[in-house]
Scaffold this motif. Structure first.
Motif, PDB file in Angstrom:
ATOM      1  N   TYR A 224     -12.421 -53.454  86.091  1.00  0.00           N
ATOM      2  CA  TYR A 224     -12.331 -52.108  85.327  1.00  0.00           C
ATOM      3  C   TYR A 224     -11.351 -51.169  86.311  1.00  0.00           C
ATOM      4  O   TYR A 224     -11.840 -50.459  87.054  1.00  0.00           O
ATOM      5  N   ASP A 235     -11.531 -49.288  74.716  1.00  0.00           N
ATOM      6  CA  ASP A 235     -10.527 -50.111  75.428  1.00  0.00           C
ATOM      7  C   ASP A 235     -11.177 -51.030  76.207  1.00  0.00           C
ATOM      8  O   ASP A 235     -11.785 -50.631  77.339  1.00  0.00           O
ATOM      9  N   VAL A 237     -10.363 -52.990  78.649  1.00  0.00           N
ATOM     10  CA  VAL A 237      -9.973 -52.780  79.992  1.00  0.00           C
ATOM     11  C   VAL A 237     -10.549 -51.703  80.729  1.00  0.00           C
ATOM     12  O   VAL A 237     -10.742 -51.948  81.870  1.00  0.00           O
ATOM     13  N   GLY A 263      -6.001 -47.449  85.414  1.00  0.00           N
ATOM     14  CA  GLY A 263      -5.612 -48.266  84.111  1.00  0.00           C
ATOM     15  C   GLY A 263      -4.971 -49.411  84.031  1.00  0.00           C
ATOM     16  O   GLY A 263      -5.064 -49.994  83.017  1.00  0.00           O
ATOM     17  N   GLN A 264      -4.265 -49.762  85.165  1.00  0.00           N
ATOM     18  CA  GLN A 264      -3.343 -50.920  85.091  1.00  0.00           C
ATOM     19  C   GLN A 264      -4.200 -52.077  85.944  1.00  0.00           C
ATOM     20  O   GLN A 264      -4.601 -51.830  87.134  1.00  0.00           O
ATOM     21  N   ARG A 265      -4.416 -53.091  85.095  1.00  0.00           N
ATOM     22  CA  ARG A 265      -4.902 -54.449  85.686  1.00  0.00           C
ATOM     23  C   ARG A 265      -4.173 -55.358  86.553  1.00  0.00           C
ATOM     24  O   ARG A 265      -2.969 -55.563  85.878  1.00  0.00           O
ATOM     25  N   GLU A 368      -0.058 -53.738  80.568  1.00  0.00           N
ATOM     26  CA  GLU A 368      -0.322 -52.879  79.481  1.00  0.00           C
ATOM     27  C   GLU A 368      -2.107 -53.454  79.158  1.00  0.00           C
ATOM     28  O   GLU A 368      -2.475 -54.532  79.600  1.00  0.00           O
ATOM     29  N   SER A 369      -2.692 -52.778  78.130  1.00  0.00           N
ATOM     30  CA  SER A 369      -3.979 -53.164  77.975  1.00  0.00           C
ATOM     31  C   SER A 369      -4.019 -53.961  76.688  1.00  0.00           C
ATOM     32  O   SER A 369      -3.149 -54.068  76.031  1.00  0.00           O
TER      33      SER A 369
END
Length: 501
Positions: A224, A235, A237, A263-265, A368-369
């Protein structure tokens, strides 16, 4: 000396800078038990293994990984050696991740090439990275699994009226209370951010770098990729916090070298998550079969109710008929069916995860999620339901979870006494004031105390004394194994409260 410019790469081999770099001629050759070979300050010195292979070795030989052998997967303190612990679960997730990674790489080779992968990347980067994050994904889990997380959170919830703001219950206000927006790190304690803390802070290292893993390995292990402050429960992710405020500086460093933003995985994180889902479906059901709670024919019957026989269910059905046609005893017949059931189901789910990854390559490499890879797998969801009904809800599991929750609650109370009942309020190492506090404090890891005693984070919140005290409390409890927690609680609960110096 002018700092070298940072080259951004999601495959960054960078390790955190050492305080006292070791001269090359002084570096011992061979292995030190953590897989550290060559010049520790220069990841390229060892020409036999890539940086990511070194990372995997460091994890494999580490104490936290060994402790997983006595941490709950589903069945707490299970006596049947054939039933999975958190260690066997983690090794299986690691292995599944490597399998899916190979298929994903071959099916989306061009996308990997466009993001810095060469001809040897599968063996040198992708496989060891996936092995590492699969092995390390549950290291921060407390004893008794998810129920342990709930028990830790409940302890803080019950004391939130003072624990974050006052010196003692009903006592004076703290000079530096924990701001309310950070209370959720404790009230909603989660093992994922604790894993990052364990790997980067809590393992002993000459320069305080934990296992000193590369930026890419740490980034890929961040399931996360947001703080507790930036969660969005709608969301998948970012529905949970992936790191504590105490590790914000580390996450900033990771992002400085990988280019990933809040927020970028990392692309490989999707694969690790899928493998965890597969393990929680097929392999938890496999344990139900191992314990004799269900038969493989029971599982086949459930699958036939939910699916037609054109695909994997039909293959299983035909294989079961073949097994029944042989002159095996019922016991051997059952064991063979369990093996084939597991193999066919795993193959089907691996295929689903691999294809879904390949189809979603633009979104994955666009950071992107989207939905997790296994969310659209009806097979995975049905198997999870079987595991939930027959494993997680089994009376023996619920009984041990209740006992474990009581132990964690009691241990946190006496540990808090040991941490806070001291002569000098501003000195966490100060003399303990009670006999029980002295004894319990002596059991706390010296390295954990070292981390709590020094302000190593630039964040005002993470440097605050109360925040560091509470981190020490969760560090100690989450690091315990199931057996150690139960033994320690049996030992301590008979001791009277310390009420005198």
């Amino acid at each position: 000396m002018k700092e070298k410019p940072v080259t951004l790469s999601i495959w960054s081999e960078s390790r955190r800078p050492r305080i006292h770099p070791t001269p090359v001629e002084e570096v011992p050759k061979g292995t030190d038990g953590q897989g550290l070979v060559g010049d520790f300050s220069n990841p390229r010195t060892d020409t036999h293994r890539s940086v990511f292979q070194q990372d995997y070795d460091r994890l494999l030989f580490s104490t936290p990984v060994r402790r997983l052998a006595d941490k709950t997967q589903v069945w707490p303190m299970e006596e049947n050696d054939g039933v999975r612990t958190r260690l066997t679960h983690s090794h299986e997730v690691s292995n599944l991740a490597r399998s899916i990674g190979a298929r994903a790489y071959k099916g989306a080779r061009e996308a990997f090439r466009q993001h810095g992968c060469g001809d040897d990347s599968l063996a040198e980067m992708i496989n060891p990275l996936l092995l590492s994050i699969g092995l390390g994904h549950d290291l921060g889990n407390p004893p008794f699994g998810h129920q342990g997380e709930v028990a830790i959170g409940r302890w803080f919830e019950q004391r939130k009226g003072w624990i974050f703001t006052n010196i003692t219950e009903g006592g004076d206000l703290l000079a530096a209370p924990v701001p309310q927006e950070y209370w959720s790190e404790f009230i909603e304690f989660d093992g994922n951010p604790q894993s990052l803390r364990l790997l980067t802070r809590l393992q002993t290292h000459i320069d305080g770098l934990g296992l000193d893993l590369s930026a890419a390995t740490l980034a890929a292990g961040l399931k996360y990729p947001v703080s507790y402050l930036n969660r969005d429960k709608d969301d998948p992710v970012i529905k949970k916090g992936g790191y504590f405020e105490s590790e914000k500086d580390l996450v900033d460093w990771i992002r400085k070298h990988t280019g990933l933003e809040e927020g970028q995985r990392h692309p490989l994180t999707w694969i690790m998550e899928a493998c965890d889902d597969i393990a929680y479906s097929v392999l938890d059901v496999d344990d139900v079969l191992k314990k004799g709670i269900m038969s493989p024919d029971d599982v086949l019957m459930i699958l036939r109710k939910n699916f037609n026989t054109d695909g994997v269910v039909g293959k299983i059905q035909e294989k079961f008929k073949e097994i029944e046609s042989r002159l095996f005893s019922p016991e051997i017949q059952r064991d063979i069916k369990v093996e084939y059931l597991r193999a066919y189901l795993i193959e089907s789910l691996i295929e689903h995860a691999s294809k879904t990854f390949i189809v979603n390559v633009p979104a994955i490499f666009g950071f992107e999620s989207m939905k997790p890879l296994m969310d659209d797998s009806q097979l995975c969801n049905v198997l999870k339901s079987v595991a939930q009904q027959n494993a997680f809800s089994h009376s023996s599991v619920l009984r041990m979870e209740a006992l474990g929750s009581a132990a964690i609650d009691g241990l946190m109370t006496v540990l808090w006494e040991a941490i806070s009942y001291r002569k000098g309020f501003d000195n966490i190492r100060s003399k303990r004031l009670g006999a029980r506090a002295k004894y319990v404090f002596s059991l706390i890891s010296a390295n954990y105390i070292e981390q709590a005693a020094k302000c190593i984070n630039s964040s005002e919140v993470a440097s605050g004394l109360r925040y560091r005290e509470l981190r020490l409390l969760t560090d100690m409890v989450s690091g315990m194994t199931d057996s150690f927690a139960m033994r320690l609680w049996e030992d301590i609960k008979v001791m009277p409260d310390a009420n005198c110096a």
